[in-house]
Design an enzyme around this catalytic site. Structure first.
Site: not given
Length: 416
Positions: A22-23, A116, A121, A304, A396
């Site tokens: 995803k990133n 967030c 961020r 993460d 997500r």
């Protein structure tokens, strides 16, 4: 609102294909803004954030054709140079349209991302870098309004390491007049993946993978076909799931070279690991041992993966100290894990995790994407039933996670 219901206590065994990252996919989708020709992207994961990004790009005038894991984007004309709050508030990566849109079209209006759950961020490094390249930027009514006839190359020293900041400025610099140098640049594999896609489109980029990236601006970029890298965080999550449950797993279509810090910690915890060019095999032959870890920018241990390792440490022999240096609120999963009988104490940015004989199933609530993953892992190894609320966070970042876990023997289902 949907929930996940897990009957825990079963070791995981079997084989899983890892999805595209995803990133990496999100900034590569934004790179389509830089050319009027078609950019074809393969290995695009089916995730809520990807769907939102494609909707945003379509709204700007980009033609989108998606088929399975292959997406074609054609930005021949950009008709609407705005990223509205309604989309940015659900997906902070939408800030990544700012640099390429400004470089290609000479103007951009992007909503400030807002809050967030896991912490601040800020986008000040994005703005500072674009201003150094000659952009005029005003912030009014919650929007960044930027304009520039053409950006100019600049020497930019970023105050902090920022992945999206590096990506935004790198994309903008590909069409700037002259050479741009980014110092203190992010070194994450996803940044390298974006750079490799831009190079395939005709960009001139050097130093990727180091903290100094040099971009020589070109007049125009062309279309290309590019395959998104495997998701290293999904890879790490499945490896931890197998290790914590005492199982055995073979992961396909992944890369061990992007996960050295995670693999080292898994072996320290007692896992036997083998890997090849596009596969990783893990088996637990030894009792699970606790491991200390400290998160930091790549190539150090990734933030993460912090929550997933907290679950592993919760049922390992010994006591572990986990230090989080990236986000100030990234221990929000601790209270939910304590509801499942985990022994965790938090002081500032440090958590002390004492291993217990086992976790107990409970009703818990997800607060963010990786916290969701940690609760799934906890449910898999807990005694009895675990019900996880607010699993939209999970969708997500993890493609078909309950289907993949079911194929490994997990008793997991989705319910309303």
């Amino acid at each position: 609102m949907q929930k996940l219901i897990i009957q825990g206590g079963e070791p995981l065994f079997g084989e899983v294909r890892i999805s595209g990252a995803k990133n990496a996919a999100l900034p590569i989708l934004c790179a389509s803004l830089l050319t009027g020709e078609t950019l074809t992207i393969e290995n695009v994961p089916h995730l809520n954030d990807v769907t939102t990004m494609l909707s945003l790009l379509e709204q700007m005038g980009i033609g989108v054709a998606a088929n399975d894991d292959r997406t074609e984007l054609t930005a021949a004309r950009l008709s609407h140079l705005v990223a509205p709050y309604e989309m940015v508030k659900t997906m902070r990566a939408a800030i990544l349209v700012l640099g390429p849109m400004l470089a290609r079209a000479g103007a951009a209006s992007v909503s400030l991302p807002g809050g967030c759950a896991i912490g601040l961020r800020p986008v000040d490094q994005h703005i500072k870098g674009l201003q150094a390249m000659g952009a005029e930027i005003d912030i009014e009514h919650g929007y960044i309004h930027a304009k520039a006839k053409r950006l100019n190359g600049a020497h930019i020293v970023m105050d902090i390491v920022t992945v999206t900041g590096t990506e935004n400025l790198m994309m903008a610099a590909t069409l700037a007049d002259g050479t741009t140098i980014l110092e203190n640049a992010a070194r994450e594999p996803e940044v390298m993946d974006l750079a490799n896609c831009l190079i395939a489109m005709g960009a001139k980029i050097h130093g990727v993978g180091t903290d100094i990236i040099t971009i020589e601006g070109v007049e125009a970029l062309r279309g290309a076909t590019y395959r998104v890298m495997p998701d290293r965080i999904e890879t790490g999550t499945f490896l931890v799931a197998a290790a914590a449950s005492g199982g055995e797993i073979h992961l396909r279509q992944t890369r061990s070279g992007t996960l050295d810090a995670v693999l080292d910690k898994l072996m320290e915890a007692g896992a036997a690991i083998e890997s090849g060019e596009d596969w990783i095999y893990l088996k637990m032959n030894n009792p699970l041992k606790s491991v200390n870890l400290r998160t930091a920018p790549y190539p150090a241990f990734p933030t993460d993966m912090q929550a997933q390792f907290m679950v592993l440490n919760s049922v390992a022999t010994g006591t572990a100290i986990i230090t989080e240096t990236i986000f100030e609120n990234r221990f929000m999963h601790v209270q939910e894990l304590k509801r499942m009988n985990a022994d965790i104490k938090v002081e500032g940015n440090t958590a002390v995790v004492c291993g217990v004989a086992g976790l107990d199933g409970a009703n818990v609530m997800a607060t963010d994407l990786r916290a969701s993953a940690s609760l799934v892992l906890a449910g898999l190894i807990a005694r009895g039933e675990t019900i996880i609320d607010r699993i939209y966070h999970l969708d997500r970042g993890y493609e078909h996670i309950e289907d993949k876990l079911s194929r490994l023997g997990a008793k997991i289902r989705r319910a309303n």
